[in-house]
Design an enzyme around this catalytic site. Structure first.
Site, short mmCIF file in Angstrom:
data_model
loop_
_atom_site.label_atom_id
_atom_site.label_comp_id
_atom_site.label_asym_id
_atom_site.label_seq_id
_atom_site.Cartn_x
_atom_site.Cartn_y
_atom_site.Cartn_z
N LEU A 153 -3.11 4.53 -0.33
CA LEU A 153 -4.54 4.21 -0.36
C LEU A 153 -4.66 2.71 -0.04
O LEU A 153 -4.80 1.87 -0.93
CB LEU A 153 -5.12 4.55 -1.73
CG LEU A 153 -6.61 4.82 -1.82
CD1 LEU A 153 -7.06 5.91 -0.86
CD2 LEU A 153 -7.00 5.18 -3.24
N HIS A 154 -4.63 2.41 1.26
CA HIS A 154 -4.45 1.03 1.73
C HIS A 154 -5.56 0.08 1.26
O HIS A 154 -5.33 -0.88 0.53
CB HIS A 154 -4.41 0.99 3.26
CG HIS A 154 -3.39 1.86 3.90
ND1 HIS A 154 -2.05 1.56 3.92
CD2 HIS A 154 -3.51 3.03 4.59
CE1 HIS A 154 -1.38 2.49 4.58
NE2 HIS A 154 -2.25 3.39 4.99
N ASP A 155 -6.77 0.32 1.75
CA ASP A 155 -7.81 -0.71 1.71
C ASP A 155 -8.33 -1.05 0.31
O ASP A 155 -8.67 -2.21 0.06
CB ASP A 155 -8.96 -0.30 2.63
CG ASP A 155 -8.55 -0.26 4.09
OD1 ASP A 155 -7.62 -0.99 4.46
OD2 ASP A 155 -9.16 0.50 4.86
N THR A 177 0.82 -1.21 0.00
CA THR A 177 0.00 0.00 0.00
C THR A 177 0.85 1.27 0.00
O THR A 177 0.43 2.30 -0.51
CB THR A 177 -0.97 0.01 1.19
OG1 THR A 177 -0.24 0.05 2.42
CG2 THR A 177 -1.84 -1.23 1.18
#
Length: 311
Positions: free
Chosen positions: A240-242, A194
């Site tokens: 923008l991890h998720d 990420t």
């Protein structure tokens, strides 16, 4: 066939983008959204999830409230990253759609017992409390899960909430240990991935250029979200991890990784919540996860932008 998923979440700006990406993708059928305390307390995560569903034009979705604290320890939240609401950066109306009755843990157990074995993927993008509790209460569901695609942990990048631990795992390492030890096929999207999927001014401008309420909201969220990470890491934007979890389901070719053993540290003095990832396979412990290590960031953002344009 469409990928049938349950999103387990603690929105969070990046959680919100992940939900929107899933809802914008015809290859995916969202069976429900289960909420957990994490980035902000449960009352806010349930509110935020419903706001996102309404933004996407999907007030029909089942949004279910789950655990309001970790399994064995006090709750740690992250308002310092996400703002006091968890979705600071966009001014959305309070949700009108009601919560689905019942508890998220019961919803997970009942859905997995009702649906055909191996037909439902779980996508946890917050602390693993709901799923860990469900596995502890109903061990039989482990064999019925197609796979778990989760955002959490790290190897080279190590920690973002402590020197050793990533936030989602750190909040409830006991739940994470149950999930990683359940024998369920796991795909792990760690910070190592990420932190290569960074927002940039042109990428945020592309969201805003969609000229839609969804595009404006995502641009506002990412504008707000990136300030903390840019100051913390000195990077050009924020990870923008998720949404990387949903992107892997849609386009696994955008990612690379390897099958390794991952254990969860639950008792370390300095390392509680650490994902002990045997990336170099130096132990004889059997692999239990596909641990991702890299992403085509341009391809990822092109996918997210193209799909959000559909909402």
């Amino acid at each position: 066939m469409r990928e049938r998923i349950i999103i387990d979440t603690d929105p969070g700006q990046d959680d919100a983008v992940a939900i929107l990406l899933a809802l914008a993708s015809p290859e995916i059928e969202v069976l429900g959204i289960t909420c957990v305390a994490g980035n902000v307390p449960l009352a806010l995560t349930t509110r935020n999830a419903r706001m996102v569903c309404e933004l996407a034009g999907r007030p029909d979705l089942r949004v279910v409230a789950g655990c309001d604290r970790p399994m064995r320890r006090p709750l740690v939240t992250a308002e310092h990253v996400h703002g006091k609401t968890g979705l600071d950066g966009a001014d959305l109306p309070d949700p009108v759609m009601p919560l689905h009755p019942g508890h998220a843990v019961d919803f997970l157990i009942e859905t997995l017992r009702t649906e055909p074995p191996g037909s439902v993927t779980l996508v946890p993008i917050g602390p693993l409390t709901n799923i860990g509790t469900a596995l502890e209460r109903a061990p039989d569901i482990a064999a019925r899960i197609k796979r778990v695609v989760l955002m959490g942990g790290a190897y080279f990048e190590v920690g973002n909430i402590t020197p050793a631990a990533e936030f989602n795992i750190f909040v409830d390492p006991e739940a994470a240990a149950l999930v990683f030890g359940a024998g369920v096929p796991l795909v792990v999207v760690p910070l190592d991935v990420t932190h290569k999927a960074l927002t940039t001014p042109p990428r945020i401008a592309a969201f805003r250029a969609l000229g839609t309420p969804v595009g404006e909201a995502v641009a506002g969220w990412t504008d707000f979200f990136e300030r903390f990470d840019m100051a913390k890491y000195g990077s050009e934007g924020a990870p923008l991890h998720d949404p990387c979890t949903i992107a892997w389901i849609l386009r696994p070719d955008l990612f690379t990784g390897r099958e390794i053993n991952v254990e969860i540290e639950t008792g370390g003095r300095f390392t509680s919540g650490m994902t002990v990832a045997d990336w170099w396979r130096v132990t004889d412990r059997a692999a239990n996860a596909l641990f991702l290590g890299d992403v085509d960031a341009d391809g990822f953002y092109a996918l997210v932008t193209e799909r959000l344009a559909r909402l």
